[in-house]
Design an enzyme around this catalytic site. Structure first.
Site, mmCIF file in Angstrom:
data_model
loop_
_atom_site.group_PDB
_atom_site.id
_atom_site.type_symbol
_atom_site.label_atom_id
_atom_site.label_comp_id
_atom_site.label_asym_id
_atom_site.label_seq_id
_atom_site.Cartn_x
_atom_site.Cartn_y
_atom_site.Cartn_z
ATOM 1 N N TYR A 317 27.501 8.319 11.410
ATOM 2 C CA TYR A 317 27.900 9.444 12.272
ATOM 3 C C TYR A 317 27.356 9.311 13.690
ATOM 4 O O TYR A 317 27.410 10.271 14.453
ATOM 5 C CB TYR A 317 27.357 10.774 11.722
ATOM 6 C CG TYR A 317 27.542 10.997 10.246
ATOM 7 C CD1 TYR A 317 28.806 11.210 9.706
ATOM 8 C CD2 TYR A 317 26.449 11.029 9.384
ATOM 9 C CE1 TYR A 317 28.972 11.446 8.352
ATOM 10 C CE2 TYR A 317 26.601 11.267 8.033
ATOM 11 C CZ TYR A 317 27.871 11.463 7.520
ATOM 12 O OH TYR A 317 28.025 11.699 6.183
ATOM 13 N N CYS A 344 22.545 -7.304 8.172
ATOM 14 C CA CYS A 344 23.325 -8.180 9.047
ATOM 15 C C CYS A 344 24.564 -7.490 9.597
ATOM 16 O O CYS A 344 25.698 -7.836 9.262
ATOM 17 C CB CYS A 344 23.702 -9.436 8.287
ATOM 18 S SG CYS A 344 22.247 -10.225 7.632
HETATM 19 N N1 LLP Z 1 28.917 23.300 -0.195
HETATM 20 C C1 LLP Z 1 29.887 22.383 -0.157
HETATM 21 C C2 LLP Z 1 31.140 22.631 -0.867
HETATM 22 C C3 LLP Z 1 29.704 21.191 0.571
HETATM 23 O O1 LLP Z 1 30.680 20.296 0.612
HETATM 24 C C4 LLP Z 1 28.478 20.972 1.268
HETATM 25 C C5 LLP Z 1 28.252 19.739 2.036
HETATM 26 C C6 LLP Z 1 27.483 21.963 1.176
HETATM 27 C C7 LLP Z 1 27.736 23.114 0.453
HETATM 28 C C8 LLP Z 1 26.141 21.819 1.855
HETATM 29 O O2 LLP Z 1 26.276 21.794 3.231
HETATM 30 P P1 LLP Z 1 24.970 21.773 4.185
HETATM 31 O O3 LLP Z 1 24.266 23.115 4.055
HETATM 32 O O4 LLP Z 1 24.103 20.667 3.731
HETATM 33 O O5 LLP Z 1 25.524 21.563 5.532
HETATM 34 N N2 LLP Z 1 26.454 13.447 4.767
HETATM 35 C C9 LLP Z 1 26.637 14.375 5.849
HETATM 36 C C10 LLP Z 1 26.777 15.807 5.356
HETATM 37 C C11 LLP Z 1 27.887 16.003 4.350
HETATM 38 C C12 LLP Z 1 28.016 17.418 3.871
HETATM 39 C C13 LLP Z 1 28.972 17.521 2.737
HETATM 40 N N3 LLP Z 1 29.123 18.819 2.177
HETATM 41 C C14 LLP Z 1 25.491 14.211 6.852
HETATM 42 O O6 LLP Z 1 24.616 13.356 6.649
HETATM 43 O O7 LLP Z 1 25.496 14.857 7.886
#
Ligand code: LLP
Length: 415
Positions: A317, A344
């Site tokens: 990202y 790499c």
């Molecule tokens: N509920 C649902 C249906 C979700 O898809 C997600 C996150 C959450 C709750 C929790 O969201 P949060 O409070 O953590 O924003 N890998 C990415 C973030 C992907 C989030 C996916 N869904 C990153 O490293 O920024």
């Protein structure tokens, strides 16, 4: 109160533990979480909701280590899961399946079947076909499946496009134009009970407006459903509250919860939230050793033993994480470094253009990696994934051992 990760003289500590000590005992790269920080974040949510009827479902995907799930289970927190693996982790951590919301766009028959067997509290349904599949499986087991419909409100969460989920162009949720016909279907489904409406418009959201617009939207939908003869018990607004990585100014947990509660104060709806990042991100760091300092022409690199396979957020990202030395070197001479890993690929960086005073063999801490850090790591380049440690004041718990060469190839076979 002193910050969780802080310097004593010129040495970085996590709670009461010197990070040089961790590197010495457990090696690097290593993820380190503060139990106090996680529980403080949780308490902020609990206090902000006060006596209002609410439920918090921790989004397991943010950090699924079973010791972390256990912390939440002990506090009677529920879980938002998206796979069989996450379900089994919650059960292992002694979470209550009744306090599980099963989200995700592609629940398999196997996953639905197991979830019904263990009596998960609610399925957040994302399509007509999924609804039909749940009805079929629940009916064969002679059980009633409670469901919420996840709506896609076509709202811009103003976040990185890869983690925006509430626009029509995203695969998530049910389009409002399909909602009423779907509701007609539910009338004929003997083993489905519609109890809620859900919505999750994205992650790392740093403004209140998108959340509030989404709630207004859902309240409209709930009104329509009531007219159609479907009383709704709960409104689930997902996760998404952002944190400060660099200079973002997201709403505080208190301001976020207060704004939500204001929106629903004149309804009898129960509010559900699914936070991940806001509970974990700032509670974790990645400890890494500088293997080499290198200069290519005009450019300086600090090459660490952690790479994009250990922390992929910068590569995926272009995410910014603060990087600080574990042992401050008293010198006014700073150099502009790219902090890069051993993999790499030129996308293998942890931070670019950081002004630091560094020496080889010293330690760095990559900050705010408690959420979407370890859980997104991989074995790319056949690298062993890091150890994970939980600090509780001066106690050190190893909560995941570093992988070994044996564990790396355990599922492979020569022919
Ligand atoms: N509920 C649902 C249906 C979700 O898809 C997600 C996150 C959450 C709750 C929790 O969201 P949060 O409070 O953590 O924003 N890998 C990415 C973030 C992907 C989030 C996916 N869904 C990153 O490293 O920024």
């Amino acid at each position: 109160m002193q910050p969780i990760f802080h310097y004593k003289k010129s040495t970085l500590y996590a709670e009461d533990v010197n990070l040089n000590e961790i590197a010495h005992q457990f090696g690097t790269p290593t993820y380190i979480y503060s139990k106090t920080a996680i529980l403080n974040n949780l308490q902020n949510f609990i206090d902000a909701f006060g006596k209002t009827r609410h439920r918090i479902f921790y989004a397991v995907k943010a950090n699924s280590n079973i010791a972390i799930l256990q912390l939440f289970a002990k506090k009677n927190i529920g879980f938002d899961i998206v796979s069989l693996g996450e379900l089994e982790r919650v059960i292992k951590a002694q979470g209550d399946p009744q306090k599980i919301v099963f989200s995700g766009v592609a629940k398999t028959a196997l996953e639905i079947s197991r979830a019904i067997d263990v009596n998960v509290g609610c399925f957040n349904v994302e399509s007509v076909q999924e609804l039909e599949r749940i009805q079929e499986i629940a009916s064969a087991k002679n059980k009633i499946a409670a469901i919420a419909l996840r709506i896609n409100p076509n709202i811009d969460a103003k976040t990185h496009p890869f983690i925006a989920t509430g626009l029509s162009e995203n695969k998530f949720g049910i389009s409002p134009s399909h909602l009423l016909s779907l509701i007609e279907n539910i009338k004929n489904m003997s083993h489905i009970q519609l109890i809620g409406i859900a919505c999750h418009i994205g992650s790392q959201i740093t403004e209140l407006t998108p959340f509030l617009t989404a709630i207004d939207y859902i309240l409209q939908v709930i009104k329509q459903l009531k007219t159609a003869g479907f009383p709704i018990q709960h409104i689930n607004i997902g996760g998404g509250l952002g944190v400060c990585y660099q200079d973002e100014e997201p709403p505080t947990i208190q301001a976020y919860v207060a704004a939500i509660l204001k929106k629903i104060e004149n309804t009898s709806l129960e509010i559900i939230i699914e936070p991940g990042r806001s509970l974990l991100a700032n509670a974790g760091i990645l400890l890494t050793k500088i293997e080499y300092i290198k200069q290519n022409d005009y450019k300086y690199f600090a090459i660490t033993d952690a790479g994009m396979n250990d922390l992929c957020r910068p590569a995926l990202y272009n995410a910014w994480h603060n990087i600080i030395p574990v042992n401050k070197i008293l010198s006014s001479q700073k150099t502009l470094y790219d902090i890069v890993g051993p993999v790499c690929e030129s996308s293998d960086f942890l931070g670019k253009n950081r002004e630091l005073t560094l020496v080889a063999n010293d330690l760095l801490a990559i900050l705010s990696v408690g959420a979407y850090g370890f859980c997104m790591s991989s074995n790319y380049n056949s690298r062993l994934r890091p150890a994970e440690i939980m600090i509780d004041h001066n106690t050190i718990h190893l909560i995941r051992e570093r992988e070994t060469i044996d564990s790396l190839i355990q599922f492979e076979r020569l022919i």
